[in-house]
Design an enzyme around this catalytic site. Structure first.
Site, short mmCIF file in Angstrom:
data_model
loop_
_atom_site.label_atom_id
_atom_site.label_comp_id
_atom_site.label_asym_id
_atom_site.label_seq_id
_atom_site.Cartn_x
_atom_site.Cartn_y
_atom_site.Cartn_z
N GLU A 195 -3.78 2.69 -7.33
CA GLU A 195 -4.21 3.81 -6.50
C GLU A 195 -3.25 4.99 -6.72
O GLU A 195 -2.15 5.00 -6.17
CB GLU A 195 -4.17 3.44 -5.02
CG GLU A 195 -5.03 2.27 -4.65
CD GLU A 195 -5.28 2.21 -3.14
OE1 GLU A 195 -6.44 2.34 -2.75
OE2 GLU A 195 -4.32 2.06 -2.38
N HIS A 221 0.85 -1.18 0.00
CA HIS A 221 0.00 0.00 0.00
C HIS A 221 0.90 1.24 0.00
O HIS A 221 1.99 1.22 0.56
CB HIS A 221 -0.91 -0.01 1.24
CG HIS A 221 -1.90 1.11 1.20
ND1 HIS A 221 -1.60 2.36 1.67
CD2 HIS A 221 -3.15 1.18 0.69
CE1 HIS A 221 -2.65 3.15 1.47
NE2 HIS A 221 -3.60 2.45 0.88
#
Ligand code: PGA
Length: 255
Positions: A169, A93
């Site tokens: 993302e 992430h």
């Protein structure tokens, strides 16, 4: 079929987790895969509640160690995750990359051990604002994916396709309220899809970054978008239910 994954980051208590699952006891994933990723200390409660409610919302961890055991203070191993009933893990992430020194290579190693042990891996990629402004999007994505492809090459195509999912993302859209435009998302997903195909992989690609019920309907109808990784809007049960409804309702009304 799409994937809806909630990244709960460093939020929630055990009580919050219990009431989330109680509120969504009747949820119907309608063939989609639904997940939430709580912090390590909440995994046990989340797994217990998920099982109690029929496993309709699976549990992911937010990270996993690249070794089964060893002197790795602060890490959680695949063995420990499997024991709890965790189905998979986020890897790389952008907050792990930004604050905890995750590199493209260390992320690929984490992915390897997850794939070896049957876990679903949601591997996060994305450029930051400076990289986008400098026109380096493609280079950054390639650099993030190349070590991953090398690792994935050692597994069968079926294993990779079943267990490995990408989550694109753009870092500038995470937690900022700024979503990429649908054109930007379409172009990015198209580029990523082509890179994967060139490397011989057919992977699902989720979009993430300020996704909410108000925009997921439109985002999920973009070609090559196979679902969403959602932070803030995945925390509350009502909002999670609304997100899922965006995936299950017909994308276009019949004309
Ligand atoms: P956000 O977070 O939906 O709150 O922007 C997304 C993420 O960090 O995965």
């Amino acid at each position: 079929m799409a994937i809806l994954a909630g990244n709960w980051k460093l939020y929630k208590t055990r009580k919050d987790v219990e009431s989330f699952f109680d509120s969504l006891a009747d949820i119907d994933p309608a063939g989609h895969e639904c997940y939430v990723a709580p912090s390590p200390s909440l995994l046990e409660t989340a797994c217990r509640k998920s099982q109690e409610k029929g496993n309709k919302i699976g549990i992911l961890s937010q990270n996993l160690a690249y070794k089964l055991e060893g002197a790795l203070t602060g890490e959680t191993s695949v063995k420990q995750l499997l024991e709890l009933g965790v189905k998979g893990s986020l890897v790389a992430h952008s907050e792990r990359r930004q604050f905890f020194g995750e590199t493209n290579e260390s992320a690929a190693e984490r992915c390897k051990i997850g794939l070896e042990h049957g876990l679903k891996i949601l591997f996060c990629i994305g450029e930051n604002l400076e990289e986008r402004k400098q026109g380096r999007f493609e280079k950054v994505i390639e650099a993030q994916l190349n070590p991953l492809f090398k690792v994935a090459d050692a597994f069968s195509k079926e294993t990779v396709q079943k267990q490995l999912v990408l989550a694109y993302e753009p870092v500038w859209a995470i937690g900022t309220g700024v979503t990429a435009t649908n054109e930007e998302i379409a172009a990015s997903h198209d580029f990523i899809y082509k890179l994967c195909s060139k490397a011989g992989f057919d992977l699902s690609i989720l979009y993430g970054g300020s996704v909410k019920p108000e925009n997921l309907g439109a985002i999920s109808s973009i070609p090559r978008v196979n679902g969403a990784l959602v932070g803030g809007a995945s925390l509350e049960a009502k909002s999670y239910r609304d997100l899922l409804a965006c995936l299950t309702r017909p994308l276009r009304s019949p004309t």
